[in-house]
Scaffold this motif. Structure first.
Motif, short mmCIF file in Angstrom:
data_model
loop_
_atom_site.label_atom_id
_atom_site.label_comp_id
_atom_site.label_asym_id
_atom_site.label_seq_id
_atom_site.Cartn_x
_atom_site.Cartn_y
_atom_site.Cartn_z
N UNK A 232 0.65 -1.17 0.47
CA UNK A 232 -0.06 -0.21 -0.33
C UNK A 232 0.97 1.43 -0.02
N UNK A 233 1.88 0.80 0.81
CA UNK A 233 2.60 2.23 0.96
C UNK A 233 3.47 2.80 -0.89
N UNK A 234 3.52 1.63 -1.45
CA UNK A 234 4.38 1.68 -2.25
C UNK A 234 3.61 2.79 -3.36
N UNK A 235 2.35 1.64 -3.41
CA UNK A 235 1.48 2.36 -4.44
C UNK A 235 0.71 3.69 -4.38
N UNK A 236 1.01 4.17 -3.02
CA UNK A 236 0.35 5.39 -2.40
C UNK A 236 1.93 6.40 -3.06
N UNK A 237 2.94 5.61 -2.97
CA UNK A 237 4.06 6.72 -3.00
C UNK A 237 4.58 6.54 -4.83
N UNK A 238 4.09 5.74 -5.49
CA UNK A 238 4.12 5.25 -7.06
C UNK A 238 2.89 6.60 -7.18
N UNK A 239 1.75 6.61 -6.60
CA UNK A 239 0.84 7.30 -8.06
C UNK A 239 0.86 8.91 -7.45
N UNK A 240 1.37 9.12 -6.05
CA UNK A 240 2.32 10.64 -6.30
C UNK A 240 3.52 10.98 -7.04
N UNK A 241 3.96 9.74 -7.02
CA UNK A 241 5.25 10.04 -7.46
C UNK A 241 5.25 10.18 -9.35
N UNK A 242 4.18 9.17 -9.91
CA UNK A 242 4.21 9.28 -11.23
C UNK A 242 3.12 11.11 -11.48
N UNK A 243 2.31 11.48 -11.33
CA UNK A 243 1.42 12.99 -10.91
C UNK A 243 2.17 13.64 -10.68
N UNK A 244 4.04 13.38 -10.14
CA UNK A 244 4.27 14.13 -9.87
C UNK A 244 5.41 14.94 -11.36
N UNK A 245 6.30 13.29 -11.64
CA UNK A 245 6.95 13.40 -12.51
C UNK A 245 5.71 13.87 -14.36
N UNK A 246 4.97 13.53 -14.53
CA UNK A 246 4.10 14.50 -15.22
C UNK A 246 4.00 15.57 -15.09
N UNK A 247 3.60 16.25 -14.13
CA UNK A 247 3.65 17.73 -14.06
C UNK A 247 5.06 18.20 -13.79
N UNK A 248 5.84 18.20 -13.57
CA UNK A 248 6.86 18.26 -14.29
C UNK A 248 7.44 18.77 -15.26
N UNK A 249 7.47 17.16 -15.97
CA UNK A 249 7.30 17.62 -17.86
C UNK A 249 5.69 18.98 -18.14
N UNK A 250 5.30 18.31 -18.11
CA UNK A 250 3.88 19.75 -18.64
C UNK A 250 4.61 21.08 -18.53
N UNK A 251 4.57 21.10 -17.36
CA UNK A 251 5.02 22.21 -17.03
C UNK A 251 6.57 22.88 -17.90
N UNK A 252 7.98 21.68 -17.75
CA UNK A 252 8.41 21.82 -18.55
C UNK A 252 8.15 23.00 -20.19
N UNK A 253 7.31 22.14 -21.14
CA UNK A 253 6.81 21.71 -22.03
C UNK A 253 6.63 23.59 -21.89
N UNK A 254 5.61 23.72 -21.29
CA UNK A 254 4.30 25.28 -21.37
C UNK A 254 5.54 26.25 -20.80
N UNK A 255 6.67 26.21 -20.09
CA UNK A 255 7.57 26.73 -20.32
C UNK A 255 8.95 27.35 -21.21
N UNK A 256 8.71 26.06 -22.01
CA UNK A 256 9.13 26.47 -23.59
C UNK A 256 8.42 26.71 -24.40
N UNK A 257 7.71 26.47 -24.13
CA UNK A 257 6.65 26.06 -25.80
C UNK A 257 6.10 25.53 -25.91
N UNK A 258 7.81 24.66 -26.81
CA UNK A 258 7.74 23.65 -26.90
C UNK A 258 9.15 22.75 -26.91
N UNK A 259 9.81 20.95 -26.58
CA UNK A 259 10.46 20.82 -27.12
C UNK A 259 10.83 19.90 -27.77
#
Length: 330
Positions: A232-259
Protein backbone atom coordinates in the motif's frame (compact mmCIF):
# COMPACT_ATOMS: atom_id res chain seq x y z
CA UNK A 1 4.74 1.68 -19.85
CA UNK A 2 6.01 3.58 -16.83
CA UNK A 3 2.77 5.26 -15.77
CA UNK A 4 0.96 1.99 -15.12
CA UNK A 5 0.69 0.37 -11.68
CA UNK A 6 1.08 -3.24 -10.58
CA UNK A 7 -0.79 -4.27 -7.45
CA UNK A 8 0.14 -7.59 -5.79
CA UNK A 9 -2.79 -9.43 -4.20
CA UNK A 10 -3.24 -12.64 -2.24
CA UNK A 11 -5.95 -14.27 -4.35
CA UNK A 12 -7.69 -14.15 -7.71
CA UNK A 13 -10.97 -13.18 -6.01
CA UNK A 14 -9.36 -10.08 -4.49
CA UNK A 15 -7.81 -9.25 -7.86
CA UNK A 16 -11.23 -9.38 -9.53
CA UNK A 17 -12.68 -6.97 -6.95
CA UNK A 18 -9.88 -4.47 -7.59
CA UNK A 19 -10.33 -4.71 -11.38
CA UNK A 20 -14.06 -4.12 -10.93
CA UNK A 21 -13.38 -1.01 -8.79
CA UNK A 22 -10.93 0.45 -11.31
CA UNK A 23 -13.18 -0.14 -14.30
CA UNK A 24 -15.97 1.77 -12.53
CA UNK A 25 -13.47 4.64 -12.31
CA UNK A 26 -12.78 4.40 -16.03
CA UNK A 27 -9.32 2.93 -15.53
CA UNK A 28 -8.47 -0.20 -17.58
CA UNK A 29 -6.98 -3.05 -15.59
CA UNK A 30 -6.29 -6.74 -15.99
CA UNK A 31 -5.14 -9.67 -13.86
CA UNK A 32 -1.68 -11.15 -14.41
CA UNK A 33 -0.52 -14.45 -12.96
CA UNK A 34 3.08 -14.94 -11.98
CA UNK A 35 4.47 -18.35 -10.99
CA UNK A 36 6.96 -18.10 -8.17
CA UNK A 37 9.37 -20.88 -7.25
CA UNK A 38 11.82 -20.56 -4.38
CA UNK A 39 14.38 -22.96 -2.97
CA UNK A 40 15.53 -22.84 0.65
CA UNK A 41 18.26 -24.95 2.26
CA UNK A 42 17.54 -26.40 5.70
CA UNK A 43 19.96 -28.26 7.97
CA UNK A 44 18.62 -31.24 9.88
CA UNK A 45 20.33 -33.14 12.69
CA UNK A 46 20.60 -33.58 16.43
CA UNK A 47 21.51 -30.56 18.49
CA UNK A 48 25.11 -31.47 19.26
CA UNK A 49 25.83 -32.49 15.67
CA UNK A 50 24.38 -29.30 14.23
CA UNK A 51 26.22 -27.21 16.78
CA UNK A 52 29.54 -28.88 15.94
CA UNK A 53 29.00 -28.40 12.21
CA UNK A 54 27.96 -24.74 12.44
CA UNK A 55 30.78 -23.93 14.87
CA UNK A 56 33.28 -25.53 12.49
CA UNK A 57 31.90 -23.43 9.63
CA UNK A 58 32.18 -20.27 11.73
CA UNK A 59 35.76 -21.07 12.76
CA UNK A 60 36.76 -21.92 9.20
CA UNK A 61 35.38 -18.63 7.95
CA UNK A 62 37.18 -16.63 10.63
CA UNK A 63 40.50 -18.37 9.98
CA UNK A 64 40.48 -18.17 6.19
CA UNK A 65 38.58 -14.91 5.74
CA UNK A 66 37.31 -13.70 2.40
CA UNK A 67 39.53 -13.37 -0.66
CA UNK A 68 42.37 -15.43 0.75
CA UNK A 69 42.96 -17.12 -2.57
CA UNK A 70 42.16 -20.56 -1.15
CA UNK A 71 40.25 -22.78 -3.58
CA UNK A 72 37.40 -23.31 -1.13
CA UNK A 73 37.13 -19.74 0.14
CA UNK A 74 33.70 -18.35 0.94
CA UNK A 75 31.80 -16.27 -1.63
CA UNK A 76 32.82 -12.62 -1.56
CA UNK A 77 29.28 -11.43 -0.80
CA UNK A 78 28.66 -13.97 1.97
CA UNK A 79 27.98 -12.45 5.40
CA UNK A 80 29.97 -14.33 8.08
CA UNK A 81 27.53 -13.23 10.81
CA UNK A 82 25.14 -15.85 9.39
CA UNK A 83 26.88 -18.58 11.38
CA UNK A 84 26.38 -16.76 14.68
CA UNK A 85 22.72 -16.08 13.89
CA UNK A 86 22.10 -19.69 12.91
CA UNK A 87 23.73 -20.92 16.10
CA UNK A 88 21.41 -18.60 18.06
CA UNK A 89 18.41 -20.00 16.20
CA UNK A 90 19.62 -23.53 16.96
CA UNK A 91 19.99 -22.80 20.69
CA UNK A 92 16.54 -21.22 20.83
CA UNK A 93 14.98 -24.18 19.01
CA UNK A 94 16.68 -26.69 21.32
CA UNK A 95 15.46 -24.79 24.38
CA UNK A 96 11.89 -24.57 23.09
CA UNK A 97 11.72 -28.28 22.22
CA UNK A 98 13.27 -29.26 25.56
CA UNK A 99 10.78 -27.15 27.51
CA UNK A 100 7.83 -28.51 25.56
CA UNK A 101 8.87 -32.12 26.16
CA UNK A 102 9.58 -31.42 29.84
CA UNK A 103 6.33 -29.59 30.57
CA UNK A 104 3.92 -31.87 28.67
CA UNK A 105 2.90 -35.50 28.62
CA UNK A 106 1.43 -37.72 25.89
CA UNK A 107 -2.16 -36.67 25.26
CA UNK A 108 -1.54 -32.99 26.07
CA UNK A 109 -2.53 -30.32 23.56
CA UNK A 110 0.32 -27.98 22.61
CA UNK A 111 0.78 -25.03 20.26
CA UNK A 112 -2.73 -23.59 20.80
CA UNK A 113 -1.82 -20.15 19.43
CA UNK A 114 -0.59 -21.60 16.14
CA UNK A 115 -3.54 -23.99 15.84
CA UNK A 116 -6.13 -21.26 16.44
CA UNK A 117 -4.43 -18.89 14.00
CA UNK A 118 -3.58 -21.33 11.19
CA UNK A 119 -6.32 -23.96 11.31
CA UNK A 120 -9.28 -22.33 13.04
CA UNK A 121 -8.64 -18.86 11.55
CA UNK A 122 -9.59 -17.16 14.82
CA UNK A 123 -7.85 -14.73 17.10
CA UNK A 124 -5.80 -16.73 19.63
CA UNK A 125 -6.93 -16.64 23.24
CA UNK A 126 -3.37 -15.85 24.34
CA UNK A 127 -1.56 -12.88 22.83
CA UNK A 128 2.01 -13.39 21.62
CA UNK A 129 4.64 -11.50 19.67
CA UNK A 130 5.58 -12.42 16.07
CA UNK A 131 8.83 -13.94 17.36
CA UNK A 132 6.96 -16.05 19.92
CA UNK A 133 4.51 -17.20 17.23
CA UNK A 134 7.37 -18.18 14.91
CA UNK A 135 9.08 -20.10 17.70
CA UNK A 136 5.90 -22.00 18.62
CA UNK A 137 5.30 -22.84 14.97
CA UNK A 138 8.87 -24.12 14.56
CA UNK A 139 8.56 -26.27 17.69
CA UNK A 140 5.28 -27.82 16.55
CA UNK A 141 6.76 -28.58 13.12
CA UNK A 142 9.82 -30.18 14.73
CA UNK A 143 7.75 -32.41 17.00
CA UNK A 144 5.48 -33.46 14.12
CA UNK A 145 8.52 -34.27 11.95
CA UNK A 146 9.90 -36.42 14.77
CA UNK A 147 6.59 -38.31 15.05
CA UNK A 148 6.05 -36.96 18.56
CA UNK A 149 2.95 -34.92 17.74
CA UNK A 150 -0.20 -35.30 15.64
CA UNK A 151 -2.73 -32.88 14.18
CA UNK A 152 -6.28 -33.55 15.37
CA UNK A 153 -9.56 -31.64 15.25
CA UNK A 154 -8.93 -30.57 18.83
CA UNK A 155 -5.39 -29.30 18.18
CA UNK A 156 -1.79 -30.46 18.17
CA UNK A 157 -1.63 -33.49 20.45
CA UNK A 158 1.66 -34.74 21.91
CA UNK A 159 1.71 -38.49 21.24
CA UNK A 160 5.10 -39.47 22.59
CA UNK A 161 8.14 -38.08 24.39
CA UNK A 162 11.86 -38.40 23.73
CA UNK A 163 15.12 -37.16 25.11
CA UNK A 164 15.73 -33.63 23.68
CA UNK A 165 19.23 -34.63 22.62
CA UNK A 166 17.77 -37.33 20.35
CA UNK A 167 15.30 -35.04 18.58
CA UNK A 168 16.13 -34.03 15.00
CA UNK A 169 16.13 -30.24 14.74
CA UNK A 170 15.77 -28.08 11.66
CA UNK A 171 17.49 -24.73 11.12
CA UNK A 172 17.87 -22.51 8.02
CA UNK A 173 21.14 -22.94 6.13
CA UNK A 174 21.94 -19.55 4.62
CA UNK A 175 25.11 -20.65 2.85
CA UNK A 176 24.45 -20.78 -0.94
CA UNK A 177 25.75 -24.35 -1.41
CA UNK A 178 24.84 -27.53 0.52
CA UNK A 179 27.65 -29.24 2.44
CA UNK A 180 29.54 -31.95 0.60
CA UNK A 181 28.62 -35.58 1.25
CA UNK A 182 31.82 -36.29 3.19
CA UNK A 183 31.19 -33.30 5.47
CA UNK A 184 27.56 -34.28 6.05
CA UNK A 185 28.60 -37.81 7.00
CA UNK A 186 31.34 -36.56 9.32
CA UNK A 187 28.96 -34.35 11.31
CA UNK A 188 25.84 -36.54 10.89
CA UNK A 189 23.80 -33.74 9.36
CA UNK A 190 21.45 -33.66 6.41
CA UNK A 191 20.75 -30.75 4.07
CA UNK A 192 17.17 -30.46 2.87
CA UNK A 193 16.27 -28.51 -0.26
CA UNK A 194 12.79 -27.12 0.29
CA UNK A 195 11.04 -26.24 -2.98
CA UNK A 196 8.11 -23.88 -2.59
CA UNK A 197 5.92 -23.05 -5.58
CA UNK A 198 2.88 -20.82 -5.80
CA UNK A 199 0.98 -18.63 -8.22
CA UNK A 200 0.98 -14.90 -7.49
CA UNK A 201 -1.76 -12.61 -8.76
CA UNK A 202 -1.09 -9.04 -9.82
CA UNK A 203 -3.53 -6.38 -11.01
CA UNK A 204 -1.97 -4.31 -13.80
CA UNK A 205 -3.56 -0.95 -14.58
CA UNK A 206 -3.19 1.23 -17.62
CA UNK A 207 -1.48 4.63 -17.47
CA UNK A 208 -4.97 6.07 -16.88
CA UNK A 209 -4.29 5.39 -13.18
CA UNK A 210 -2.76 8.88 -13.35
CA UNK A 211 -6.30 10.28 -13.48
CA UNK A 212 -7.59 8.45 -10.40
CA UNK A 213 -9.63 11.11 -8.61
CA UNK A 214 -9.60 9.84 -5.03
CA UNK A 215 -6.32 8.07 -4.27
CA UNK A 216 -7.09 7.86 -0.55
CA UNK A 217 -10.38 6.02 -1.17
CA UNK A 218 -8.61 3.65 -3.55
CA UNK A 219 -5.90 2.86 -1.01
CA UNK A 220 -8.55 2.17 1.65
CA UNK A 221 -10.32 -0.16 -0.80
CA UNK A 222 -7.05 -2.03 -1.46
CA UNK A 223 -6.46 -2.37 2.29
CA UNK A 224 -9.93 -3.88 2.72
CA UNK A 225 -9.15 -6.35 -0.07
CA UNK A 226 -6.05 -7.86 1.45
CA UNK A 227 -3.21 -5.77 0.00
CA UNK A 228 -0.41 -5.70 2.57
CA UNK A 229 0.71 -2.43 4.23
CA UNK A 230 4.13 -2.41 2.55
CA UNK A 231 2.54 -2.71 -0.90
CA UNK A 232 0.00 0.00 0.00
CA UNK A 233 2.84 2.35 0.86
CA UNK A 234 4.59 1.65 -2.46
CA UNK A 235 1.35 2.11 -4.43
CA UNK A 236 0.62 5.43 -2.71
CA UNK A 237 4.16 6.62 -3.34
CA UNK A 238 3.96 5.43 -6.95
CA UNK A 239 0.69 7.28 -7.64
CA UNK A 240 2.00 10.52 -6.16
CA UNK A 241 5.37 10.20 -7.89
CA UNK A 242 3.87 9.58 -11.32
CA UNK A 243 1.61 12.59 -10.89
CA UNK A 244 4.58 14.73 -9.85
CA UNK A 245 6.90 13.81 -12.74
CA UNK A 246 4.17 14.23 -15.36
CA UNK A 247 3.34 17.64 -13.91
CA UNK A 248 7.01 18.59 -14.16
CA UNK A 249 7.29 17.46 -17.76
CA UNK A 250 4.17 19.40 -18.77
CA UNK A 251 5.45 22.43 -16.85
CA UNK A 252 8.73 22.28 -18.77
CA UNK A 253 6.84 22.10 -22.08
CA UNK A 254 4.63 25.06 -21.15
CA UNK A 255 7.66 27.13 -20.13
CA UNK A 256 9.51 26.32 -23.37
CA UNK A 257 6.47 26.39 -25.66
CA UNK A 258 7.75 23.22 -27.27
CA UNK A 259 10.72 20.92 -26.80
CA UNK A 260 12.32 17.95 -28.48
CA UNK A 261 12.39 14.51 -26.93
CA UNK A 262 16.19 14.72 -26.89
CA UNK A 263 16.03 17.97 -24.89
CA UNK A 264 13.71 16.35 -22.35
CA UNK A 265 16.07 13.40 -22.02
CA UNK A 266 18.98 15.71 -21.22
CA UNK A 267 16.88 17.87 -18.91
CA UNK A 268 15.69 15.06 -16.68
CA UNK A 269 18.85 12.97 -16.63
CA UNK A 270 20.70 15.98 -15.22
CA UNK A 271 18.58 15.81 -12.05
CA UNK A 272 17.23 19.33 -12.37
CA UNK A 273 15.76 21.28 -9.47
CA UNK A 274 12.07 21.88 -10.08
CA UNK A 275 12.12 25.17 -8.22
CA UNK A 276 15.00 27.07 -6.63
CA UNK A 277 14.90 27.63 -2.88
CA UNK A 278 11.22 26.85 -2.31
CA UNK A 279 10.42 25.10 0.96
CA UNK A 280 12.37 22.63 3.05
CA UNK A 281 11.67 19.73 0.65
CA UNK A 282 12.82 20.16 -2.95
CA UNK A 283 12.46 17.74 -5.83
CA UNK A 284 15.22 16.42 -8.07
CA UNK A 285 14.66 14.30 -11.17
CA UNK A 286 17.11 11.67 -12.39
CA UNK A 287 15.20 9.85 -15.11
CA UNK A 288 17.01 7.68 -17.63
CA UNK A 289 16.53 8.45 -21.34
CA UNK A 290 14.57 5.20 -21.73
CA UNK A 291 12.30 6.17 -18.86
CA UNK A 292 11.60 9.60 -20.40
CA UNK A 293 10.84 7.95 -23.76
CA UNK A 294 8.33 5.59 -22.16
CA UNK A 295 6.77 8.38 -20.09
CA UNK A 296 6.26 10.57 -23.16
CA UNK A 297 4.69 7.60 -25.00
CA UNK A 298 2.26 7.06 -22.12
CA UNK A 299 1.41 10.77 -21.97
CA UNK A 300 0.74 10.78 -25.71
CA UNK A 301 -1.70 7.90 -25.20
CA UNK A 302 -3.45 9.91 -22.49
CA UNK A 303 -3.61 12.99 -24.69
CA UNK A 304 -1.40 15.07 -22.39
CA UNK A 305 1.29 15.87 -24.95
CA UNK A 306 1.28 16.02 -28.74
CA UNK A 307 3.62 16.62 -31.65
CA UNK A 308 6.55 14.82 -33.18
CA UNK A 309 9.63 13.89 -31.17
CA UNK A 310 11.36 16.98 -32.53
CA UNK A 311 8.56 19.36 -31.49
CA UNK A 312 6.69 18.16 -28.41
CA UNK A 313 4.18 20.48 -26.77
CA UNK A 314 1.43 20.22 -24.15
CA UNK A 315 -2.06 19.45 -25.38
CA UNK A 316 -4.93 21.90 -25.16
CA UNK A 317 -6.77 20.98 -21.92
CA UNK A 318 -10.05 20.93 -23.86
CA UNK A 319 -8.80 18.04 -25.99
CA UNK A 320 -7.66 15.84 -23.13
CA UNK A 321 -9.69 12.67 -22.47
CA UNK A 322 -12.64 12.85 -20.10
CA UNK A 323 -10.61 11.13 -17.42
CA UNK A 324 -7.96 13.79 -17.81
CA UNK A 325 -10.56 16.52 -17.54
CA UNK A 326 -11.79 15.18 -14.23
CA UNK A 327 -8.26 15.20 -12.90
CA UNK A 328 -7.55 18.74 -14.09
CA UNK A 329 -10.79 20.07 -12.58
CA UNK A 330 -9.91 18.91 -9.05
Amino acid sequence: MVLEERIPVESEAEAREIVRYLKKEGIPARILTKPQLTVALILAGRYEDLKSFLTACQDKHQQRGVGSGDSDEFPVDFDPSVWKKTLEVLDAEQLAVSQSLKEHHPGDIIGTVVFQSVFQKIKPENECSPDEFARELATVRTLISNHLCEITQQGFVLTNVAEPCEVTLYVPYEYPFPPEEEVSERYHVTCIRHFRGEIRHVVQTGPEILFLEDIEAFIMFLSDNGVDPQSLLKITEGCMSRLRITQELISQLFDAGESSLEDLRLLFVDEIAARDGQGHVQDRFGLSPEYVDSMVADMRKLGLVKGKDTRLRPSDPSTVSSAGKRKKNQ
